[in-house]
Design an enzyme around this catalytic site. Structure first.
Site, PDB file in Angstrom:
ATOM      1  N   TYR A  59       0.900  -1.171   0.000  1.00  0.00           N
ATOM      2  CA  TYR A  59       0.000   0.000   0.000  1.00  0.00           C
ATOM      3  C   TYR A  59       0.928   1.207   0.000  1.00  0.00           C
ATOM      4  O   TYR A  59       0.838   2.062   0.859  1.00  0.00           O
ATOM      5  CB  TYR A  59      -0.822  -0.106   1.289  1.00  0.00           C
ATOM      6  CG  TYR A  59      -2.024   0.758   1.468  1.00  0.00           C
ATOM      7  CD1 TYR A  59      -3.076   0.765   0.546  1.00  0.00           C
ATOM      8  CD2 TYR A  59      -2.155   1.548   2.616  1.00  0.00           C
ATOM      9  CE1 TYR A  59      -4.198   1.531   0.773  1.00  0.00           C
ATOM     10  CE2 TYR A  59      -3.292   2.308   2.842  1.00  0.00           C
ATOM     11  CZ  TYR A  59      -4.312   2.290   1.906  1.00  0.00           C
ATOM     12  OH  TYR A  59      -5.438   3.040   2.141  1.00  0.00           O
ATOM     13  N   HIS A  96      -2.241   7.348  -3.261  1.00  0.00           N
ATOM     14  CA  HIS A  96      -3.332   6.367  -3.204  1.00  0.00           C
ATOM     15  C   HIS A  96      -3.838   6.213  -1.767  1.00  0.00           C
ATOM     16  O   HIS A  96      -5.054   6.250  -1.522  1.00  0.00           O
ATOM     17  CB  HIS A  96      -2.841   5.019  -3.734  1.00  0.00           C
ATOM     18  CG  HIS A  96      -3.809   3.894  -3.523  1.00  0.00           C
ATOM     19  ND1 HIS A  96      -5.001   3.804  -4.209  1.00  0.00           N
ATOM     20  CD2 HIS A  96      -3.775   2.809  -2.693  1.00  0.00           C
ATOM     21  CE1 HIS A  96      -5.653   2.712  -3.814  1.00  0.00           C
ATOM     22  NE2 HIS A  96      -4.935   2.097  -2.895  1.00  0.00           N
TER      23      HIS A  96
END
EC number: 3.7.1.2
Lengths: 404, 404
Positions: free
Chosen positions: B121, B126
């Site tokens: 991640y 994002h």
């Protein structure tokens, strides 16, 4: 219930009503892994026995259970019937008995190659306790909890067989009172007493497995200790869930108890608070609650007796949920129940709950106490379930020792 | 930079500076999978070429890349040097050229058997965008985000090769405005444009892999589309992370670009806000930021160009973190970057960000627009990186079509 010609199998929790499968080697051929079946005080070399009685089988002549897992329910039933005959009918005695090894003389290995590993979170008491500890001041159960069995994927490559030493993991952690994280050995190393389900027959991508098809896909049941580093877990797990706090090792029991052995252990799960969506609704079928009682020992001292019958979600519901999005199954997939905790303190399956995050350490007979595990500690989980005619089924044990 | 005797390899992003590995079959022998190397407009049958030049290799004569992956860095270097010689030195031309198949005439398969799959991640943009959308009113980045690369395990068994149709998943979802959850086809099916790293050489349980050992363990790089059902994910992911919202399928590109091909693509990662713990601190080494540019097309129309160089965490840091607790690696482990999103709207790697959860649909040239994917939509992700002497490296593509 058939009686065995093998004396130690009579009145044994490893009698003919159990016959769990594993993989073993012997001291004279340590590199040669073979499929074994536990019976009484012995391990039957299943492939050698099959050849001896004139029923050779490539499924039993393997170094893992994976080919047998992949073969599917009709084959599992036939193999179990054959094993029961070989060990129950005395006409087989002369052929079969040379292939029995005393269980104390063999080495047990990981019984199958694990494909994907999923861990659920199916005990209401455990989830409530952890919610209170990890997220104080909020509702302990998240709003989804009673609508679906919460789960996540774990690391298949670090599942180790019972008896493997567990190295205390290093990791990054930060207590709320600390300004910055640090890296070092976990200070809050814990256990999680769980039951794990072994998938045999795979399924097709895009096709969910219905509740009623549970028995066609699940081969058997093991015990699992999902070692957990609570300090690493607490710092890392928001927002994407547990990762390094769990992935250093999970210990699996060496014997896979066939699902067929557990018919007498089936019970209804607890009443459900909400009506479930049809794919999870087991009211009209045959629910798969299971009356297993686990015992957790720390350095030989019993610290908990978690009751599996208290789990909110059954293994059949977990499988239906796991595949509800069309995810496929492979032989060797393993999914575990999550920590089993009952309503009483002494039925909690993790130290974080037993000691309430270290506030009430567990006292041991040697005068010491534990908030979390210390180096050198050994944790052993055993379990039994009711079998036919008042007999007991043993799951053997999963054990592991913490090393620095 | 060596020039090939193969005309279509000259000035090609599949020239001798690239030479990615895959697994293919031909129409006349559809059941026979072989290792192939992409070069120009062709696929070289690597095992057949090795035999033809008198250097037979069991590693190249396999139906998956796993044996080659397990062999380790010195072997990877030697095999790459051999391939470069066979395709660069015209004295090999007569022996090698019969084993070139036009790329349009072969079928490409999953290049290796995936062991464990981890998804990170690592894009700050994002993670910030998703924090704002999933947890409005709170700080979008969690406090741990800039101290460690957040990741979680995904489902290895549902990684499919590029070109495989993706069945729209069913699942349980509940919008905040709805009183109860429902089950049905996902209404918010999304993409995630990612770069994925293929682990070759395994590691020992209990022994972390240092930043400096990245190159000894990672064999190469692929593209990955981590399809995501946002409605399923939003309802399930608290507290244990994404599960069924992701596990129905992830699509992998068929070509594994060797890490050796990417030396010219290395760049420094963005400046770090906090000093990192020593096991993650890459200031004194050679950081592994990579200047890949991805292009995402929806039904042929470019909707995004995500810049991989903007990722906060590098693949070397991810590997060091993944093993920081002693977790072991196996050949075939795969770990992905997480969605790649740059700072601009048109560089976001997922529809949930591009459309801001559907508020600003993407307009397509055919006059339609998309908040999320519709049945029949095809998504294709491609990427290039700088190679030597101004050449480009192509990663090929990962593509998939949504079917009901």
């Amino acid at each position: 219930m058939t009686t065995s010609w093998l004396e130690s199998a009579q009145d044994s929790p490893f009698g003919l009503h159990n016959l769990p499968y594993g993989v073993f080697s012997t001291a004279d051929q340590p590199g040669r892994r073979r499929i074994g079946v536990a019976v009484g005080d012995f391990v039957l070399d299943a492939g050698a026995a099959a050849r001896a009685v004139g029923e050779p089988s490539v499924l039993l002549d393997a170094d893992t259970l994976n080919p047998l897992l992949a073969a599917g329910r009709p084959t599992w039933t036939a193999v179990r019937a054959a094993l029961t005959a070989w060990l129950g009918d005395s006409s087989y005695r002369a052929a079969v008995s040379p292939h029995l090894h005393p269980v104390g003389e063999v080495t047990l290995h990981l019984p199958f190659e694990v494909a994907d590993y999923v861990d659920f979170y199916a005990s209401e008491h455990h989830a409530t306790n952890l919610g209170k500890i990890f997220r104080p001041g909020t509702e302990p159960l998240t709003p989804n909890w009673k609508h679906l069995p919460i789960g996540y994927h774990g690391r298949a490559g670090t599942i180790v067989v019972s008896g493997t030493d567990v190295v205390r993991p290093n990791g990054q952690r930060k207590a709320p009172s600390e300004p910055l994280p640090s890296y070092g050995p976990s200070r809050r190393l814990d256990i999680e007493a769980e039951v794990a389900f072994v998938v045999g027959a795979g399924s097709e991508l895009g096709k969910p497995v219905a509740l009623a098809d549970f028995r066609e896909h699940v081969f058997g049941v093991c015990l699992l200790n999902d070692w957990s580093a609570r300090d690493i877990q607490a710092w890392e797990y928001v927002p994407l869930g547990p990762f390094l706090g769990k992935s250093f090792a999970s210990s699996l029991s060496p014997w896979v108890v066939p699902l067929d052995a557990l018919e007498h252990a089936r019970v209804s799960p607890p009443p459900r608070e909400f009506e479930l969506l049809p794919y999870l609704d087991d009211r009209d079928g045959e629910p798969w609650g299971l009356d297993l009682t686990l015992t957790v020992r720390l350095n030989g001292h019993v610290i908990s007796r978690p009751p599996f019958a208290s789990m909110y979600w059954t293994a059949a519901q977990q499988l239906a949920h796991l595949t509800a999005n069309g995810a496929s199954l492979r032989p060797g997939d393993l999914y575990a129940s999550g920590t089993i905790s009952g309503p009483e303190v002494e039925s909690r399956g993790a130290l974080i709950e037993l000691t309430w995050n270290g506030e009430n350490p567990v006292k041991l007979p040697d005068g010491t106490s534990r908030s979390y595990l210390e180096d050198g500690d050994t944790v052993t989980i055993t379990a039994t379930a009711p079998g036919p005619d008042g007999a007991l089924i043993s799951f053997g044990e999963v054990t592991g020792r913490i090393v620095p």
